[in-house]
Write a protein that holds these residues in place. Structure first.
Motif, mmCIF file in Angstrom:
data_model
loop_
_atom_site.group_PDB
_atom_site.id
_atom_site.type_symbol
_atom_site.label_atom_id
_atom_site.label_comp_id
_atom_site.label_asym_id
_atom_site.label_seq_id
_atom_site.Cartn_x
_atom_site.Cartn_y
_atom_site.Cartn_z
ATOM 1 N N ARG B 233 8.442 -12.125 62.762
ATOM 2 C CA ARG B 233 8.386 -11.056 61.769
ATOM 3 C C ARG B 233 8.004 -9.743 62.439
ATOM 4 N NH1 ARG B 233 6.706 -13.279 56.413
ATOM 5 N NH2 ARG B 233 8.489 -14.611 55.963
ATOM 6 N N PRO B 235 8.053 -6.385 60.325
ATOM 7 C CA PRO B 235 8.447 -5.463 59.260
ATOM 8 C C PRO B 235 8.316 -3.998 59.676
ATOM 9 C CG PRO B 235 6.358 -6.532 58.736
ATOM 10 C CD PRO B 235 6.924 -7.228 59.936
ATOM 11 N N PHE B 236 7.332 -3.707 60.526
ATOM 12 C CA PHE B 236 7.183 -2.357 61.080
ATOM 13 C C PHE B 236 6.857 -2.468 62.563
ATOM 14 C CE2 PHE B 236 6.618 -1.574 56.607
ATOM 15 C CZ PHE B 236 7.369 -0.427 56.418
ATOM 16 N N TYR B 472 15.704 1.204 57.442
ATOM 17 C CA TYR B 472 15.513 0.802 56.041
ATOM 18 C C TYR B 472 16.292 1.741 55.113
ATOM 19 C CZ TYR B 472 11.531 -2.434 56.751
ATOM 20 O OH TYR B 472 10.727 -3.497 57.094
ATOM 21 N N VAL B 492 15.211 -3.117 50.307
ATOM 22 C CA VAL B 492 15.685 -3.551 51.627
ATOM 23 C C VAL B 492 14.557 -4.278 52.343
ATOM 24 C CG1 VAL B 492 16.654 -2.820 53.837
ATOM 25 C CG2 VAL B 492 17.165 -1.513 51.762
ATOM 26 N N GLN B 493 14.866 -5.446 52.865
ATOM 27 C CA GLN B 493 13.921 -6.138 53.737
ATOM 28 C C GLN B 493 14.564 -6.375 55.091
ATOM 29 O OE1 GLN B 493 12.155 -9.622 52.003
ATOM 30 N NE2 GLN B 493 11.091 -8.445 50.436
ATOM 31 N N LEU B 494 13.820 -5.993 56.127
ATOM 32 C CA LEU B 494 14.279 -6.175 57.515
ATOM 33 C C LEU B 494 13.150 -6.831 58.295
ATOM 34 C CD1 LEU B 494 15.596 -2.517 58.169
ATOM 35 C CD2 LEU B 494 16.972 -4.471 57.419
#
Lengths: 206, 741
Positions: B233, B235-236, B472, B492-494
């Motif tokens: 993961r 996310p950022f 995003y 949006v999920q990245l």
């Protein structure tokens, strides 16, 4: 450390919400982490520890901390206030900037035990009742970041600089005053625009 | 149709970033989490002869101490060729040696142990108590030392056309100059960090990575697991600039430690280790030989480049890659070779190859123009290529000449007087410099998933990541473009390896790669929705092909139907779309182009050099988000000012240890170094050869050429040709006339 204050081991699955970027809602467990209150007053002090009270963003915490713990690590590891970032641990980059009794400091250079009774404001404390601080709003509007990692420190320095009558309001003075906050992505032009535009808005509001 | 592509909406993740809620790799506090702290080699070459952990082991809170005599048995990831068409299968590291493989030390700062303890403070205190004895051997500290002891090894990427040597020898107008660039360090604000835990044989990792998919694949190989058992993961990410493209030793070490202590482990590398064990741009030495005919047309270009690499891995900095095609020349030769130094393995740093390569090429072009008495801009315009002579292909889209003209007009290049030191204002000497910028445009495979949901929103997932470039937001813009939904109805999920595999965030690939997949998945979801609509409901029996989808509504002639309402009526949760898109094909060469014009001001009285003004015109295809795109170019210019004037990692010549590995001694641009004027023009010509949106990616291009533009401006101001970066004041003060009162 009381396990209950920390997100559980299932955090990985729950934390999906963190990367969920619907503008509308902040993810649930981040809010929970904000609301955490640490009270170590019933916990026996271990050798070398001291008990201190920290008033962070209006919330009082009683924390047993070892003498060598710096404020930054206590906020991040104990209080789960991870908005304040570690960029160098040497006071060289400004990512850990927050306010102690209204003054901007590098929290990585400050021992936690020296802050007993202090009032601390972190990036998490700027937003009031869901309304962003004008500097936060301006950073968003002006794209005054890229990766966002230095942003908390930039914003905390910017708030302090705008409120400091000793610092000039012209662009060169702001650049000079903000130079303790490195942005490796190089968003300096937009950060300057954000600071100057927030200054105008704050003037209008007061 | 809406005009969301090319607009300037503020970022959809902006609120999280300005409130401190964006969570980076070390922001994930887990129940019972332990903390790791490293012990790093103090020698650059030799062996560890003894590790004494007894005192450290007895320190409070210590759970375990790992080193080469006490560590998991891991597998080396295989060395794979990069195949952009199958990025989802890529396994890659630049440092192939695993942590704690044996007692050998190849560079200062290499891991010799890691301590895991209940708290960060305990781990750090114990790490200081680990005693390590070494048998130190002489270290090769610099490229200069390596040159004396070794012969350069070819990197196998030499290129030539015509006969550059003969053409050079027979020409009358020529230059022969050597340029050097130092080791540069990425130094992203977020230090590399890993938070890892295991559930049985499943590994979960929060990592500062520019590719959750490649990092997942790599950890799976290292631990001998199916990729299905590993989840990454991010996310950022607190940016990476190439330094976080591939896994470095701390990542596997943290995962192994977490398995051994049976608890989550978090490891944040200290800032000094950003200079040692997570890659860097290597030192380069580039010899340039250029020759022209009497009219100023290039007749020979020779670019010979050597870079330093580690003793464990042959990393090539492909400085001559741009040289093959930027200018037209019938006789051209490019060579790349390496010499070994006792540093960690180098890696890609923003515009790898092109950043140091264009410093050399565009400095040499300036020297050549001067040698033949031609205006440096006119010389470039005369020689700019009209097709890719390196690949023998036409350009898909090349607006370099327009960039030259527009940039020159905005900058006021016509006010430049050619003689060095001839432009003055008060006590300052003004220098004008120009250089072209150039970067290849590439697209890799990507998947994406889009759900049109019963609540009237769209939900997007892709195993790409947003390293700060705005991914995003541009993904949301793309879904908005295809569906007509407003941004606030798109989530949006990245940054999750369990999502459909997405591109790496590097090389300016991400935008060009992810947008086609997201667009295709959105269309796929709309098609499924239309299929539902002709089976049941008010449009039952209609021709699915005749249905339209606009502004979130299904349209059949004059009738429209809110899609969320329709799905709820049908008791359906969503219409799902998926896509897999590949690489660009076609017999064209796709690159981005541009130009930087720079004004420097040199005050000889106080030896003060400032970049006063930068005007750039950039041809990088269709701009998707104007705010984010300008920010990328502006930030790239700031980083390149660092390259030109400040940045160099220094190594002690006696022992190979880095001497300035922190943020105080390794100078990077700060607010006060920001040029007061910075004016970026994005030419905005869509390049449909690359993808349906015509976007090429914009992360690297601004970094290239700028160091040469500054060096050329410095020469115009001072008459001094600085061929060795960075252009520090001592180099300008050398031989400076004595200031008299």
């Amino acid at each position: 450390m009381s396990d209950s204050i920390l997100p559980g081991r299932r955090t990985f699955l729950k934390s999906v919400g963190v990367s969920s970027l619907a503008v509308a809602a902040a993810p649930a467990w981040v809010q929970a982490a904000q609301a955490v209150r640490v009270d170590d007053s019933e916990q026996p002090l271990k050798p070398g520890e001291q008990r201190i009270n920290l008033k962070v963003n209006g919330q009082t915490h009683t924390v047993n901390v070892p003498a060598n713990a710096v404020l930054l690590d206590v906020l991040r590891d104990r209080l789960q206030l991870t908005g304040t970032k570690k960029g160098c641990d040497h006071g060289q980059c400004g990512a850990c900037t927050l306010h102690v009794n209204g003054v901007a400091v590098n929290s990585c250079l400050s021992l936690a035990v020296s802050h007993d009774g202090d009032e601390i404001t972190t990036i998490e404390g700027l937003e009031k009742d869901g309304t962003l601080h004008p500097v936060q709003e301006a950073f968003w509007e002006h794209d005054a970041y890229q990766c966002g990692y230095c942003t908390s420190g930039q914003i905390m320095s910017a708030v302090a600089i705008i409120n400091d009558p000793a610092i000039g309001t012209d662009d060169a003075s702001v650049r000079e005053a903000m130079s303790g906050n490195i942005c490796r992505c190089g968003a300096y032009k937009n950060i300057l625009s954000a600071v100057q535009s927030a200054r105008e808005k704050m003037k209008g509001a007061s | 149709m809406n005009d969301i592509i090319g607009a300037a909406p503020k970022r959809v993740d902006g609120r999280l970033k300005v409130t401190g809620k964006a969570q980076y790799a070390a922001d994930h506090g887990l129940d019972r989490m332990a903390f790791a702290y490293g012990v790093y080699s103090t020698i650059a070459n030799g062996r560890v002869t003894r590790i004494d952990v007894d005192e450290a082991r007895r320190m409070p809170g210590v759970l375990d101490i790992f080193h080469h005599g006490h560590f998991a048995d891991l597998y080396r990831p295989p060395s794979m060729q990069m195949n952009p068409a199958q990025i989802e299968r890529l396994v890659k590291v630049d440092e192939t040696r695993l942590p704690f493989e044996d007692d050998r030390v190849y560079y200062a700062g290499q891991f010799v142990a890691i301590v895991v303890a209940d708290s960060f403070e305990q781990a750090r205190a114990a790490a200081y108590k680990v005693k390590v004895d070494y048998k130190e051997e002489p270290a090769v500290a610099t490229l200069g030392q390596a040159k004396k002891a070794q012969s350069p090894q070819s990197s196998g990427s030499d290129y030539s056309r015509g006969n550059a040597a003969t053409a050079f020898d027979s020409a009358t107008k020529k230059i022969d100059a050597t340029y050097t660039t130092p080791v540069e360090t990425h130094n992203p604000m977020e230090m590399h960090a890993t938070t890892a835990y295991w559930e049985g044989d499943r590994l979960f990792v929060y990592e500062a990575t520019q590719s959750v998919v490649v990092h997942r694949n790599t950890l799976a190989r290292i631990f001998g697991l199916s990729p299905d058992k590993v989840e990454l993961r991010a996310p950022f990410i607190g940016s990476g600039f190439g330094g976080k493209l591939w896994a470095w030793p701390h990542s596997a070490a943290t995962c192994a430690a977490a398995r051994a202590v049976k608890r989550p482990v978090q490891f944040v590398l200290p800032r000094p280790q950003m200079f040692t064990t997570v890659g860097h741009r290597p030192e380069t030495e580039q010899r340039m030989r250029l020759a022209t005919d009497s009219k100023g047309k290039l007749v020979s270009v020779r670019h010979e480049s050597i870079n330093g690499t580690s003793f464990t891995d042959p990393y090539s900095e492909t400085c001559g890659s741009v040289t093959k095609s930027l200018y037209s020349c019938p006789n051209l030769a490019v060579t790349h070779s390496t010499l070994q130094v006792h540093h960690g393995t180098p890696t890609s740093m923003r515009a790898p190859g092109a950043a140091p390569g264009l410093f050399a090429l565009e400095s040499a072009m300036d020297e050549m123009a001067e040698a033949i008495g031609m205006d440096p801009l006119a010389f470039r315009k005369l020689n700019a290529s009209t097709r890719d002579e390196g690949k023998d292909l036409p350009w898909s889209s090349n607006h370099l000449q327009e960039a030259f003209d527009k940039g020159a007009a905005k900058f006021g290049w016509d006010k430049r007087t050619p003689a060095p030191g001839s432009m003055r204002e008060g006590h300052e000497i003004i220098g004008y410099g120009v250089a072209a910028c150039n970067w290849d445009a590439l697209r890799c495979s990507s998947d994406a998933r889009v759900s049109l949901r019963a609540d009237g929103t769209a939900f997007v997932t892709c195993g790409a990541q947003d390293i700060g470039t705005g991914t995003y937001t541009i993904v949301a813009q793309t879904v908005s473009k295809i569906s007509g939904l407003p941004l606030e109805k798109i989530t949006v999920q990245l940054g999750d390896s369990s999502f459909p595999p997405g591109p790496v965030s590097g090389g300016s690939w991400a935008t060009a790669s992810i947008l086609p997949a997201v667009a295709e998945a959105t269309r796929d979801a709309i098609e499924q929705l239309k299929g539902f609509a002709v089976e049941n409901g008010p449009f039952k029996g209609a021709d699915a092909k005749a249905l339209q989808f606009a502004e979130g509504r299904l349209v059949n002639g004059n009738d429209t139907l809110d899609f969320g309402h329709f799905l709820r009526e049908q008791r359906l949760g969503s219409a799902e779309g998926e896509a897999h898109t590949g690489v660009a094909d076609g017999d064209v060469s796709i690159r981005s182009f541009g130009v930087h014009f720079v004004e420097v001001r040199w005050d000889p009285g106080i030896s003060r050099l400032r970049v006063a003004r930068v005007v750039s015109a950039i041809d990088a295809g269709q701009v998707i988000n104007e705010k984010a795109a300008l920010n990328q170019v502006e930030g790239a210019i700031v980083m390149a000012i660092g390259m030109a004037m400040f940045e160099a990692t220094h190594y002690d010549e006696r022992n190979g240890r880095p001497t300035n590995n922190d943020y105080a001694e390794y100078m990077v641009p700060v607010h006060a170094d920001q040029p007061p004027e910075m004016d970026i023009m994005l030419l905005d010509y869509p390049d449909y050869a690359l993808n349906e949106f015509g976007a090429r990616g914009i992360g690297e291009i601004g970094t290239t050429g700028l160091a040469a533009a500054i060096a050329n401006a410095v020469h115009h101001a001072t008459g001094k040709r600085i061929r060795d970066l960075p252009i520090t004041l001592d180099k300008l003060m050398e031989d400076a006339p004595r200031v008299t009162a």
